[in-house]
Write a protein that holds these residues in place. Structure first.
Motif, PDB file in Angstrom:
ATOM      1  N   SER A  19       0.825  -1.207   0.000  1.00 44.86           N
ATOM      2  CA  SER A  19       0.000   0.000   0.000  1.00 44.86           C
ATOM      3  C   SER A  19       0.860   1.258   0.000  1.00 44.86           C
ATOM      4  CB  SER A  19      -0.926   0.011   1.213  1.00 44.86           C
ATOM      5  OG  SER A  19      -1.828  -1.057   1.148  1.00 44.86           O
ATOM      6  N   VAL A  20       1.906   1.252   0.789  1.00 44.48           N
ATOM      7  CA  VAL A  20       2.809   2.405   0.830  1.00 44.48           C
ATOM      8  C   VAL A  20       3.494   2.585  -0.526  1.00 44.48           C
ATOM      9  CG1 VAL A  20       4.938   3.273   1.866  1.00 44.48           C
ATOM     10  CG2 VAL A  20       3.144   2.315   3.315  1.00 44.48           C
ATOM     11  N   GLU A  28      -2.981   4.156  -9.903  1.00 35.91           N
ATOM     12  CA  GLU A  28      -4.435   4.281  -9.957  1.00 35.91           C
ATOM     13  C   GLU A  28      -5.060   3.324  -8.959  1.00 35.91           C
ATOM     14  OE1 GLU A  28      -6.122   3.879 -13.806  1.00 35.91           O
ATOM     15  OE2 GLU A  28      -4.609   5.138 -14.749  1.00 35.91           O
ATOM     16  N   MET A  29      -6.276   3.601  -8.554  1.00 32.57           N
ATOM     17  CA  MET A  29      -6.938   2.822  -7.519  1.00 32.57           C
ATOM     18  C   MET A  29      -7.122   1.369  -7.938  1.00 32.57           C
ATOM     19  SD  MET A  29      -8.209   2.862  -4.478  1.00 32.57           S
ATOM     20  CE  MET A  29      -8.535   4.561  -4.122  1.00 32.57           C
ATOM     21  N   GLU A  34      -5.634  -4.343  -7.394  1.00 30.10           N
ATOM     22  CA  GLU A  34      -5.310  -5.633  -8.005  1.00 30.10           C
ATOM     23  C   GLU A  34      -3.965  -6.148  -7.488  1.00 30.10           C
ATOM     24  OE1 GLU A  34      -5.467  -4.654 -12.135  1.00 30.10           O
ATOM     25  OE2 GLU A  34      -7.630  -5.022 -12.278  1.00 30.10           O
ATOM     26  N   ARG A  35      -2.987  -5.264  -7.439  1.00 22.69           N
ATOM     27  CA  ARG A  35      -1.670  -5.658  -6.934  1.00 22.69           C
ATOM     28  C   ARG A  35      -1.753  -6.059  -5.471  1.00 22.69           C
ATOM     29  NH1 ARG A  35       2.242  -0.917  -9.360  1.00 22.69           N
ATOM     30  NH2 ARG A  35       2.050  -1.506 -11.548  1.00 22.69           N
ATOM     31  N   ILE A  41      -2.722 -12.552  -1.211  1.00 22.08           N
ATOM     32  CA  ILE A  41      -2.901 -13.997  -1.409  1.00 22.08           C
ATOM     33  C   ILE A  41      -1.559 -14.716  -1.377  1.00 22.08           C
ATOM     34  CG2 ILE A  41      -3.622 -15.745  -3.084  1.00 22.08           C
ATOM     35  CD1 ILE A  41      -5.879 -13.786  -3.892  1.00 22.08           C
ATOM     36  N   CYS A  42      -0.578 -14.181  -2.093  1.00 25.28           N
ATOM     37  CA  CYS A  42       0.748 -14.824  -2.135  1.00 25.28           C
ATOM     38  C   CYS A  42       1.383 -14.893  -0.753  1.00 25.28           C
ATOM     39  CB  CYS A  42       1.669 -14.078  -3.098  1.00 25.28           C
ATOM     40  SG  CYS A  42       1.210 -14.265  -4.825  1.00 25.28           S
TER      41      CYS A  42
END
Length: 85
Positions: A19-20, A28-29, A34-35, A41-42
């Motif tokens: 997030s940082v 973009e949001m 998505e990332r 999950i990973c």
């Protein structure tokens, strides 16, 4: 029981870092979400694997340890048996 919080902790730390990074790079949001989802999950899977390895290691350590009380009782029984003979 203590190892049940390893996977969520690893996942949350990775989420904060991602997030940082997204905020610093002005992503973009939708792209950042998505990332973030992929990273969460990973790292949850990685945390589960780490918890399993730690659980297995600590379980084998506990089995290898023999309490002193058991050994002293066994030694006393051996002494009694040798005195009777």
């Amino acid at each position: 029981m203590r190892d049940r919080y390893i996977a969520p902790a690893v996942m949350l730390i990775a989420g904060v870092v991602m997030s940082v990074i997204n905020l610093v790079n002005h992503e973009e949001m939708l792209t950042s979400l998505e990332r973030l989802l992929v990273v969460l999950i990973c790292f949850f899977i990685i945390g589960k694997i780490a918890a399993a390895v730690i659980r297995k290691f600590t379980a084998t350590k506990a089995v290898d340890k023999v309490p002193e009380n058991d050994m002293s009782e066994k030694n006393e029984e051996d002494k009694e048996n040798t005195q009777i003979d």
